[in-house]
Design an enzyme around this catalytic site. Structure first.
Site, short mmCIF file in Angstrom:
data_model
loop_
_atom_site.label_atom_id
_atom_site.label_comp_id
_atom_site.label_asym_id
_atom_site.label_seq_id
_atom_site.Cartn_x
_atom_site.Cartn_y
_atom_site.Cartn_z
N GLU A 47 0.85 -1.20 0.00
CA GLU A 47 0.00 0.00 0.00
C GLU A 47 0.89 1.25 0.00
O GLU A 47 1.93 1.27 0.67
CB GLU A 47 -0.83 -0.03 1.29
CG GLU A 47 -1.66 1.22 1.55
CD GLU A 47 -2.23 1.25 2.98
OE1 GLU A 47 -1.54 0.83 3.93
OE2 GLU A 47 -3.37 1.72 3.13
N ASN A 107 -7.06 5.82 -1.89
CA ASN A 107 -5.92 4.96 -1.60
C ASN A 107 -6.04 3.78 -2.57
O ASN A 107 -6.86 2.88 -2.38
CB ASN A 107 -6.02 4.51 -0.13
CG ASN A 107 -4.80 3.77 0.35
OD1 ASN A 107 -4.10 3.16 -0.46
ND2 ASN A 107 -4.56 3.79 1.64
N LYS A 124 -9.33 1.56 -1.97
CA LYS A 124 -9.56 1.04 -0.62
C LYS A 124 -10.97 1.37 -0.12
O LYS A 124 -11.42 2.51 -0.24
CB LYS A 124 -8.50 1.64 0.30
CG LYS A 124 -8.47 1.12 1.73
CD LYS A 124 -7.25 1.69 2.44
CE LYS A 124 -7.10 1.23 3.87
NZ LYS A 124 -5.86 1.76 4.48
N GLU A 143 -5.80 8.90 7.75
CA GLU A 143 -6.33 8.37 6.48
C GLU A 143 -7.74 8.86 6.21
O GLU A 143 -8.12 9.10 5.07
CB GLU A 143 -6.32 6.83 6.50
CG GLU A 143 -5.00 6.23 6.14
CD GLU A 143 -5.16 4.77 5.76
OE1 GLU A 143 -5.70 4.48 4.70
OE2 GLU A 143 -4.76 3.92 6.58
N CYS A 169 -4.77 -3.00 3.05
CA CYS A 169 -4.47 -2.85 4.47
C CYS A 169 -5.68 -3.11 5.38
O CYS A 169 -6.03 -4.24 5.62
CB CYS A 169 -3.85 -1.48 4.74
SG CYS A 169 -3.07 -1.47 6.38
N ASN A 194 0.34 -0.93 5.47
CA ASN A 194 1.23 -0.14 6.34
C ASN A 194 0.56 -0.19 7.71
O ASN A 194 -0.48 0.45 7.91
CB ASN A 194 1.26 1.33 5.94
CG ASN A 194 2.10 1.62 4.72
OD1 ASN A 194 3.26 2.02 4.82
ND2 ASN A 194 1.52 1.45 3.54
N1 CDT Z 1 -3.00 1.56 6.46
C1 CDT Z 1 -3.90 0.99 7.29
O1 CDT Z 1 -5.03 0.77 6.92
N2 CDT Z 1 -3.47 0.71 8.54
C2 CDT Z 1 -4.33 0.22 9.57
C3 CDT Z 1 -3.80 0.67 10.89
C4 CDT Z 1 -4.74 0.47 12.00
S1 CDT Z 1 -5.91 1.70 12.23
C5 CDT Z 1 -5.12 3.07 12.78
C6 CDT Z 1 -4.45 -1.30 9.57
O2 CDT Z 1 -5.58 -1.80 9.66
O3 CDT Z 1 -3.44 -2.01 9.55
#
Ligand code: CDT
Length: 308
Positions: A47, A107, A124, A143, A169, A194
């Protein structure tokens, strides 16, 4: 019967805020060449693979924010990756921040075939984090300020000799993501992520990040009889540690290959897409055993008392 697809999970280590697109693309090309030398037909990148994970900062000024988005794909900085992929005959998927001509921000992940033809773009669906600057956090997860939720869902695509799907993600944590693609016969789901290790709203979850990451992808694979390729941008990036643990997961739910480092690393597996049929045709024969007639609550909007 066997239908093999050799796939590489092109994990990235950290990208610094002032690393140029050209520098990052060189790293992507190195992973792609490594993949070609190991027989990969597809390399899956993470991502937001072209820049640092910028939602960790609050940018009140949209000009500063705009530097992280791509307004075209490919564009001159990324074109060398597209050219090298076509020359090598290796397809890829690549996550990036998209800004559309009418100013919408998504995204996005693009999937490109071995001959260089674009298969699809996925935007996304589940956008985590928060909308407003929250100074109490050690770093932001904005995000929800910087990306719109896509309403385009989870389509699947005939490509790479199979049925391919994508998710990004946070999408991987939701069982519906896999099931919507499972219902369309998906055979391989490509997921970039990420994931900061520190989860500010409930730090008790920090130690479980690796467990939860594999838990959801293994369950999604098994319950839908599909391969899952999960690819991180991990390591210590601008002071924030993110999960690595990229993995290729079989329709049995077993991890067949996994990253050993938190840096740029290619994880390779030779995946038999026909192996999906063992699960799709037995325990998870949807037509025979699923009970959508009693699952109404899942897709419905419950009323204030929780009834569908
Ligand atoms: N990039 C992404 O979606 N990261 C989220 C982080 C947790 S929510 C702050 C994930 O689900 O891994």
């Amino acid at each position: 019967m066997s239908r093999f697809l050799t796939v590489g999970a092109g994990q990235l280590g950290p990208i610094a805020r002032d690393d140029s697109r050209d520098e990052v693309v060189e790293r992507l090309i190195a992973l792609l060449r490594d993949g070609a030398s190991q027989g990969c037909e597809l390399v899956v990148f993470p991502e937001l693979a072209l820049t640092t994970f910028f939602p960790r900062w609050y940018f009140p000024d949209s000009a500063e924010l705009d530097q992280f988005y791509e307004t075209e794909m490919p564009n001159p900085s990324v074109q060398p990756l597209f050219d090298e992929a076509r020359r090598l005959g290796v397809g890829f998927s690549l996550g990036y921040a998209e800004k559309t001509p009418d100013g919408r921000r998504f995204n996005t992940t693009i999937l490109v075939e071995r001959d260089g033809a674009e298969v699809a773009r996925f935007r996304k669906v589940h956008i985590p984090g928060h909308e407003d600057h929250e100074p109490w956090r050690p770093f932001q997860h904005l995000e929800r300020r910087y990306f719109e939720e896509s309403n385009e869902g989870f389509p699947v695509h005939k490509a790479f000799g199979g049925v391919m799907g994508m998710a990004t993600c946070n999408d991987r944590r939701w069982p519906e993501t896999y099931r919507v693609m499972g219902l369309q016969g998906v055979e391989m789901i490509l997921i970039g992520y990420n994931t900061p290790i520190h989860y500010a709203p409930d730090p008790g979850q920090n130690a479980l990040q690796g467990f939860h990451n594999h838990l959801v992808m293994q369950a999604g694979a098994y319950q839908n009889g599909t391969w899952v390729v999960g690819v991180a941008k991990g390591g210590l990036e601008e002071g924030v540690e993110s999960l690595s643990d990229s993995a290729i997961i079989a329709p049995s739910g077993q991890v067949v290959a996994q990253a050993l480092t938190s840096d740029d690393e290619l994880v390779v597996a030779r995946c038999d897409l026909d192996w999906c049929n063992h699960y799709k045709g037995t325990l998870f024969d949807f037509e025979r055993y699923r009970r959508p007639d009693v699952y109404g609550l899942i897709a419905g909007q419950p009323d204030s008392e929780g009834r569908a």
